[in-house]
Motif scaffolding. Sequence first.
Motif, PDB file in Angstrom:
ATOM      1  N   ALA A  13       0.817  -1.213   0.000  1.00  0.00           N
ATOM      2  CA  ALA A  13       0.000   0.000   0.000  1.00  0.00           C
ATOM      3  C   ALA A  13       0.851   1.263   0.000  1.00  0.00           C
ATOM      4  CB  ALA A  13      -0.924   0.006   1.213  1.00  0.00           C
ATOM      5  N   ALA A  14       2.147   1.140   0.286  1.00  0.00           N
ATOM      6  CA  ALA A  14       3.056   2.289   0.280  1.00  0.00           C
ATOM      7  C   ALA A  14       3.765   2.374  -1.070  1.00  0.00           C
ATOM      8  CB  ALA A  14       4.072   2.153   1.404  1.00  0.00           C
ATOM      9  N   LYS A  15       4.152   3.593  -1.437  1.00  0.00           N
ATOM     10  CA  LYS A  15       4.874   3.783  -2.693  1.00  0.00           C
ATOM     11  C   LYS A  15       5.885   4.902  -2.508  1.00  0.00           C
ATOM     12  CE  LYS A  15       1.414   6.982  -4.417  1.00  0.00           C
ATOM     13  NZ  LYS A  15       0.426   7.289  -5.400  1.00  0.00           N
ATOM     14  N   THR A  36      -1.867   4.233   0.341  1.00  0.00           N
ATOM     15  CA  THR A  36      -3.265   4.124  -0.059  1.00  0.00           C
ATOM     16  C   THR A  36      -3.992   3.280   0.971  1.00  0.00           C
ATOM     17  OG1 THR A  36      -2.695   4.315  -2.390  1.00  0.00           O
ATOM     18  CG2 THR A  36      -4.838   3.359  -1.876  1.00  0.00           C
ATOM     19  N   LEU A  37      -5.051   3.863   1.555  1.00  0.00           N
ATOM     20  CA  LEU A  37      -5.864   3.175   2.555  1.00  0.00           C
ATOM     21  C   LEU A  37      -7.335   3.440   2.279  1.00  0.00           C
ATOM     22  CD1 LEU A  37      -3.862   4.154   5.761  1.00  0.00           C
ATOM     23  CD2 LEU A  37      -3.900   1.908   4.674  1.00  0.00           C
ATOM     24  N   SER A  38      -8.134   2.400   2.232  1.00  0.00           N
ATOM     25  CA  SER A  38      -9.579   2.498   2.026  1.00  0.00           C
ATOM     26  C   SER A  38      -9.934   3.375   0.825  1.00  0.00           C
ATOM     27  CB  SER A  38     -10.256   3.028   3.284  1.00  0.00           C
ATOM     28  OG  SER A  38     -10.060   2.151   4.363  1.00  0.00           O
ATOM     29  N   GLY A  39      -9.137   3.324  -0.219  1.00  0.00           N
ATOM     30  CA  GLY A  39      -9.416   4.086  -1.418  1.00  0.00           C
ATOM     31  C   GLY A  39      -8.824   5.484  -1.432  1.00  0.00           C
ATOM     32  N   PHE A  40      -8.425   6.017  -0.277  1.00  0.00           N
ATOM     33  CA  PHE A  40      -7.784   7.319  -0.200  1.00  0.00           C
ATOM     34  C   PHE A  40      -6.298   7.135  -0.445  1.00  0.00           C
ATOM     35  CE2 PHE A  40     -11.613   7.875   2.233  1.00  0.00           C
ATOM     36  CZ  PHE A  40     -12.004   9.179   1.971  1.00  0.00           C
ATOM     37  N   SER A  41      -5.696   8.050  -1.190  1.00  0.00           N
ATOM     38  CA  SER A  41      -4.274   7.959  -1.495  1.00  0.00           C
ATOM     39  C   SER A  41      -3.610   9.284  -1.159  1.00  0.00           C
ATOM     40  CB  SER A  41      -4.084   7.633  -2.980  1.00  0.00           C
ATOM     41  OG  SER A  41      -2.724   7.530  -3.282  1.00  0.00           O
ATOM     42  N   ASP A  54       9.167  20.961   4.887  1.00  0.00           N
ATOM     43  CA  ASP A  54       8.751  21.667   3.677  1.00  0.00           C
ATOM     44  C   ASP A  54       8.314  20.587   2.690  1.00  0.00           C
ATOM     45  OD1 ASP A  54       8.176  23.468   1.723  1.00  0.00           O
ATOM     46  OD2 ASP A  54      10.263  23.970   1.267  1.00  0.00           O
ATOM     47  N   LEU A  55       7.049  20.172   2.820  1.00  0.00           N
ATOM     48  CA  LEU A  55       6.515  19.054   2.042  1.00  0.00           C
ATOM     49  C   LEU A  55       5.359  19.528   1.172  1.00  0.00           C
ATOM     50  CD1 LEU A  55       6.271  16.506   4.993  1.00  0.00           C
ATOM     51  CD2 LEU A  55       8.028  16.545   3.228  1.00  0.00           C
ATOM     52  N   SER A  56       5.222  18.925   0.015  1.00  0.00           N
ATOM     53  CA  SER A  56       4.052  19.173  -0.824  1.00  0.00           C
ATOM     54  C   SER A  56       3.590  17.837  -1.383  1.00  0.00           C
ATOM     55  CB  SER A  56       4.377  20.155  -1.950  1.00  0.00           C
ATOM     56  OG  SER A  56       5.401  19.639  -2.759  1.00  0.00           O
ATOM     57  N   GLY A  57       2.309  17.774  -1.703  1.00  0.00           N
ATOM     58  CA  GLY A  57       1.762  16.536  -2.235  1.00  0.00           C
ATOM     59  C   GLY A  57       0.275  16.639  -2.447  1.00  0.00           C
ATOM     60  N   THR A  58      -0.385  15.481  -2.427  1.00  0.00           N
ATOM     61  CA  THR A  58      -1.826  15.442  -2.663  1.00  0.00           C
ATOM     62  C   THR A  58      -2.502  14.392  -1.785  1.00  0.00           C
ATOM     63  OG1 THR A  58      -1.599  13.813  -4.431  1.00  0.00           O
ATOM     64  CG2 THR A  58      -1.652  16.132  -5.096  1.00  0.00           C
ATOM     65  N   ARG A  71     -10.798  15.345  -7.749  1.00  0.00           N
ATOM     66  CA  ARG A  71     -10.677  14.303  -6.729  1.00  0.00           C
ATOM     67  C   ARG A  71      -9.417  14.461  -5.880  1.00  0.00           C
ATOM     68  NH1 ARG A  71      -9.971  11.511 -11.654  1.00  0.00           N
ATOM     69  NH2 ARG A  71      -7.825  10.812 -11.968  1.00  0.00           N
ATOM     70  N   ARG A  72      -8.617  15.494  -6.174  1.00  0.00           N
ATOM     71  CA  ARG A  72      -7.360  15.682  -5.444  1.00  0.00           C
ATOM     72  C   ARG A  72      -7.384  16.968  -4.636  1.00  0.00           C
ATOM     73  NH1 ARG A  72      -3.597  14.237 -10.489  1.00  0.00           N
ATOM     74  NH2 ARG A  72      -3.814  11.978 -10.377  1.00  0.00           N
ATOM     75  N   LEU A  73      -6.937  16.837  -3.391  1.00  0.00           N
ATOM     76  CA  LEU A  73      -6.696  18.010  -2.561  1.00  0.00           C
ATOM     77  C   LEU A  73      -5.188  18.218  -2.522  1.00  0.00           C
ATOM     78  CD1 LEU A  73      -9.030  17.219   0.461  1.00  0.00           C
ATOM     79  CD2 LEU A  73      -9.380  18.987  -1.249  1.00  0.00           C
TER      80      LEU A  73
END
Length: 167
Positions: A13-15, A36-41, A54-58, A71-73
Amino acid sequence: VLNEGLVVTGTGAAKGTALLTLDDGGALQLRGLGVTLSGFSATLSGALALDAADLSGTLELPRETPAPADRRLPLQVTASDGSWRLTSSGRLGDVAAEYDARTGAALVDVALALPAEEEGSGPLAGFSAGSVTARVSYAPGSEPTGTVEVSGVRLAPPGWGNVTIDA
């Protein structure tokens, strides 16, 4: 490890990867590290240490949409001088949270809209529309205070039928 650091790679589930170095008391360099857990990534990249970030992502919601932005925050996590902040601003709305590690105080602001799909299906499984706004603060030794407003959120849990929440 002492000279080049230690690389950790996600499986299952990790990448992504993270590079752990011992420079300046130890730090992580996240490179698309996600889970990724329960459909949330969720995926983050950037620098992370015990007292700085200092992190960025979704955060990707479990929903099928033609446009990924629906579908992305987007996420931004920063920290310095004992203050940690998470911010997100996208098509679904805004989220801001702050935590003061010195005092233990926290503040969360949320303004999200869950628009219905054109064919009437919801933005998330079991949801059909609505909005959520909140401003909640916490200080150690006190009860959390603030407001949470849920407007027109329609749920359709299996076996229950439709439920509309306005609070």
